[in-house]
Design a protein around this motif. Structure first.
Motif: not given
Length: 130
Positions: A114-117, A124-126
């Motif tokens: 869940a830490a990914n979201f 912002l990371k692209i």
């Protein structure tokens, strides 16, 4: 002899009649690491003591199987102890020279999918996949 009696530890080798080459062995005291085939967080609570390999003992190759053979009868022997102090006391009691190899502490960082979201302030990371 007098210094051994003052310290309270009389080496067992002085009265046991063990061979002299066994009395002058160096032992290693350490905690065994978790085998690679185990996925659990193995605590490794017991301490292990084994003897160093002698360099002056003859090693030879078995002509039938190609295995390495040795005349050192203590090479495959090890002892388990509950604490490091028990292992040190045993080595001193037997008159062995010893060294203690402290275990490496594994830094365990818990991860969660869940830490990914989760939202993190900032740019912002692209992530480009192609």
């Amino acid at each position: 002899m007098w210094t051994q009696l003052q310290s309270g530890i009389l080496a067992a080798a002085t009265i046991s009649g063990a061979p002299s080459d066994l009395q002058s062995r160096t032992v290693r005291i350490y905690k065994a690491s978790k085998p690679a085939t185990q996925s659990s967080n193995w605590p490794g609570t017991r301490w292990k003591m084994d003897w160093d390999v002698l360099t002056h003992r003859g090693n030879w190759e078995n002509p039938l199987m190609g295995w390495i053979s040795s005349a050192d009868h203590m090479q495959g022997t090890h002892l388990w102890f509950k604490t490091k102090e028990d292992a040190i006391y045993f080595a001193e009691k037997q008159g062995y020279e010893y060294y203690v190899q402290e275990p490496n502490v594994r830094a365990f960082r818990p991860k969660q999918y869940a830490a990914n979201f989760t939202h993190s302030p900032g740019k912002l990371k692209i992530i480009r996949t192609k």
